[in-house]
Enzyme design. Sequence first.
Site, short mmCIF file in Angstrom:
data_model
loop_
_atom_site.label_atom_id
_atom_site.label_comp_id
_atom_site.label_asym_id
_atom_site.label_seq_id
_atom_site.Cartn_x
_atom_site.Cartn_y
_atom_site.Cartn_z
N GLU A 22 -41.39 -32.55 36.58
CA GLU A 22 -40.91 -31.99 35.32
C GLU A 22 -40.41 -30.56 35.47
OE1 GLU A 22 -43.96 -31.79 32.26
OE2 GLU A 22 -42.43 -31.75 30.69
N GLU A 25 -42.79 -20.90 31.84
CA GLU A 25 -43.86 -21.68 32.48
C GLU A 25 -43.70 -21.84 33.99
OE1 GLU A 25 -45.16 -25.20 30.33
OE2 GLU A 25 -44.14 -24.45 28.55
N ASP A 80 -37.93 -33.07 29.41
CA ASP A 80 -38.70 -32.69 28.23
C ASP A 80 -37.74 -31.94 27.31
OD1 ASP A 80 -40.22 -31.13 26.41
OD2 ASP A 80 -42.00 -31.27 27.69
N HIS A 99 -38.25 -28.17 26.76
CA HIS A 99 -37.84 -27.28 27.86
C HIS A 99 -36.31 -27.23 27.95
CE1 HIS A 99 -41.96 -26.94 29.03
NE2 HIS A 99 -42.07 -28.19 29.40
N HIS A 116 -39.85 -36.49 27.47
CA HIS A 116 -40.77 -36.02 26.44
C HIS A 116 -39.95 -35.79 25.17
CE1 HIS A 116 -44.29 -34.81 29.28
NE2 HIS A 116 -44.39 -36.04 28.82
N ARG A 124 -41.22 -27.50 19.39
CA ARG A 124 -42.30 -28.30 19.94
C ARG A 124 -43.10 -29.04 18.87
NH1 ARG A 124 -45.17 -26.76 25.77
NH2 ARG A 124 -44.18 -28.56 26.71
N GLU A 152 -44.57 -35.87 23.19
CA GLU A 152 -45.40 -34.75 23.65
C GLU A 152 -45.04 -33.58 22.75
OE1 GLU A 152 -46.51 -33.15 27.94
OE2 GLU A 152 -44.84 -32.04 27.07
C1 LER Z 1 -45.78 -28.38 29.96
O1 LER Z 1 -45.05 -27.48 29.21
C2 LER Z 1 -45.32 -29.74 29.69
O2 LER Z 1 -44.26 -29.96 29.17
C3 LER Z 1 -46.19 -30.86 30.08
O3 LER Z 1 -45.48 -32.05 30.08
C4 LER Z 1 -46.86 -30.65 31.41
O4 LER Z 1 -48.20 -30.54 31.26
MN MN Z 2 -43.51 -31.99 28.92
#
Ligand code: LER
Ligand code: MN
Length: 272
Positions: A154, A160, A187, A190, A213, A219, A248
């Site tokens: 990822e 991060e 994700d 991100h 994600h 988020r 997520e």
């Molecule tokens: C962390 O920011 C994340 O996106 C998770 O999927 C990883 O723990």
């Molecule tokens: Mn993630």
Amino acid sequence: MIKSAVTISLVDEARSGPFVFWDDLAAACKRAAELGYNAVEIFAPGPDAVDSSELASLLEDNKLDLAAVGTGAGMVKHGLSLTSTDADQRAKAIGFVQSMIDFGGPFGAPAIIGSMQGKWGGELSKDAALNLLRDALNQLGEYAAKYSTPLIYEPLNRYETNLICTVADGVELMKSLSMDNVKLLADLFHLQIEEVDLADAIRAGAGYIGHVHFVDSNRRPAGCGHMDYGPIAAALKEIGYDRYASAEAFPWPDPDAAAVQTIKMFNEYLQG
Ligand code: LER
Ligand code: MN
């Protein structure tokens, strides 16, 4: 066809993290099934936190699959990193991820390398860190193959990690590996920090993206921020993405409402 999943965290140290359901695996599986999710993604403190036969029953009773298992507890709970400058610590990090692969593998679920990738800085140059990361991904990708599951890597936003933050850089990293059993995790949280255009980024990841994600810009659950899902869904369909879109997201305003909201958005944009 894209499949839906929802996250369940069992990790105390990740209490402020972006996970929908918390603590009670049985209740979370039951609710995920009631809402029509195809699968659950589990973020566990370690490989022994969940009894495998109990998990098998929960999945079977609720007609759910296991979409993936997170490995971030290796970092948040045990302080491990695959790019530590200490060889002993790196070996422990590899061992922890292997144990999580052994946990998810029999269920067909890949392990995700997120925060376990670490960062470069201080005595560790970016090139040296990327070499350590490559070594780890090669070794762990190979290890995951025995379960016929990929390893999922990822890219994270700049706050991060400073290693790989975009899909395009992730694709370059994948191309530099010695085998093709590592896939990228897109994700959307991100991506919206790092990418110029999310749909273009997804198209650039064609053939390399193995997990998504599904979350909004802040988020919160999909539909609770300013993400434009039309072009994202179109890009995922265009590249023939057929694995999981996993919720997520923060349990906002509460876990149940977050799960309800995400499956509604999944059905609207990603189903079919
Ligand atoms: C962390 O920011 C994340 O996106 C998770 O999927 C990883 O723990
Ligand atoms: Mn993630």
